[in-house]
Design an enzyme around this catalytic site. Structure first.
Site, PDB file in Angstrom:
ATOM      1  CE1 TYR A   1      -4.060  -2.736   5.407  1.00  0.00           C
ATOM      2  CE2 TYR A   1      -3.346  -0.478   4.973  1.00  0.00           C
ATOM      3  CZ  TYR A   1      -3.699  -1.727   4.510  1.00  0.00           C
ATOM      4  OH  TYR A   1      -3.690  -1.992   3.163  1.00  0.00           O
TER       5      TYR A   1
ATOM      6  CB  SER B   1      -0.878  -0.004   1.266  1.00  0.00           C
ATOM      7  OG  SER B   1      -1.503   1.234   1.472  1.00  0.00           O
TER       8      SER B   1
ATOM      9  CE  LYS C   1      -1.104  -3.731   3.620  1.00  0.00           C
ATOM     10  NZ  LYS C   1      -1.056  -4.996   2.862  1.00  0.00           N
TER      11      LYS C   1
END
Length: 332
Positions: free
Chosen positions: A153, A140, A157
């Site tokens: 999150y 991402s 990542k």
């Protein structure tokens, strides 16, 4: 032995993983589908078979290495040697950091980061002796740029990015023909905004611009076919975010502090949302969520950019610097 490649996709029951699995199936590939939700797995398998591919459903929690290893062994036993392993599976919590419980943070990390480590271990233990194969890590823009309300999150990542770079260097040192690449995604219209755990006062939404999961799927299929590039960026918004972060990260901090909370909420009250952190939303008593989320009317299809070379990156950064300075005058 099958004539087509054997592909493993984690998180294949919904969202980007579902769209990617379907895209591989459209090419007639043999696709092993790994996820927890049996309703979603069954739906994905039916779509692949309808497209002319071969599907193998394997209920798997990627946070458990033994389950991932068993899934890899079953894939090779029933479909043949794994050619491509695609790590997609994740879970998270939409909340301010202060509102996330320690056990939730641990679970997000185990699924969204260690799940990638487990998948890569299982794939590499088979690919390295054969000296061939491709691993695609679906990342991402948030692998480079953290945003508010998604600390768990973003942390996962960022961790995947560092882990993948380290492993890539080791493979290069060994002169291995096993390839590892990353696909960095923008905001995508997936069911995550319906089924992730949330403690926000308003309904969660992707930060615009929003892309359809088929855009991400095309990038994943392309990366699997051309893994020599270290990264692919999906959508102009991803490239702009990464470049802006490289030019003026402090400025971007202030900008996101002002805009990042509201832009991730729709303005509508947050419905009760227990989330899929501990149990899949598409379990036996649930339903198949498919690839798309709630934002079809706002989502777009976009292109794929290979990560910029050093020369082109320098030019782009120079061009972006003027825009960053203008933003700075507005938001400091």
């Amino acid at each position: 032995m099958p004539s087509q490649r054997v592909i493993v996709v984690t998180g294949a029951s919904a969202g980007v993983g579902r769209a990617a699995a379907r895209a591989f199936g459209r090419q007639g590939e043999c696709v092993a589908l790994l996820a927890r939700g049996e309703k979603g797995l069954a739906g994905a398998a039916n779509e692949i078979r309808a497209e002319g591919g071969t599907a193998l459903e394997i209920p798997t929690d990627v946070a458990d290495y033994q389950q991932v290893e068993a899934a890899a062994a079953r894939t090779e036993r029933e479909l043949g040697p794994i050619d491509v392993w695609v790590n997609v599976a994740f879970s998270s919590v939409f909340a301010r950091f202060a509102d996330v419980r320690p056990e939730e943070y641990r679970r997000v990390t185990e699924v969204s980061y260690l799940g990638y480590v487990h998948g890569t271990m299982a794939a590499l233990s088979r690919m390295r002796p054969r000296d061939r194969g491709t691993i695609v890590q679906v990342g991402s823009a948030l692998a480079y740029r953290g945003i508010p309300l998604q600390s768990a999150y973003c942390g996962a990542k960022h961790a995947i990015q560092g882990f993948t770079e380290s492993l890539r260097c080791e493979l290069l040192h060994e002169h291995s023909r096993v390839r590892i690449t990353m696909v960095q995604l923008p905001a995508v219209n997936t069911p995550q905004f319906t089924w992730l755990r949330s403690r926000l006062p308003e309904h969660a939404q992707p930060v615009p611009p929003i892309y359809q999961p088929e855009t991400a799927a095309r990038a994943i299929v392309h990366a699997a076919a051309h893994p020599r590039r270290r990264e692919y960026w999906v959508g102009a918004s991803t490239a702009a975010t990464l470049l802006a972060n490289a030019v003026a990260p402090g400025l971007l901090d202030r900008y996101l502090a002002r805009t990042g909370i509201a832009s991730q909420q729709t303005g509508e009250p947050q419905p009760h949302q227990a989330g899929n952190l501990w149990e899949p939303a598409d379990r036996e008593t649930g339903h198949d969520y498919g690839a798309h989320g709630e934002f079809d009317r706002r989502a777009r299809f976009g292109g794929v950019q290979p990560a910029l070379s050093r020369h082109h990156g320098a030019v782009a950064l120079a061009l972006l610097a003027g825009g960053a300075a203008a933003l700075g005058r507005r938001f400091r």
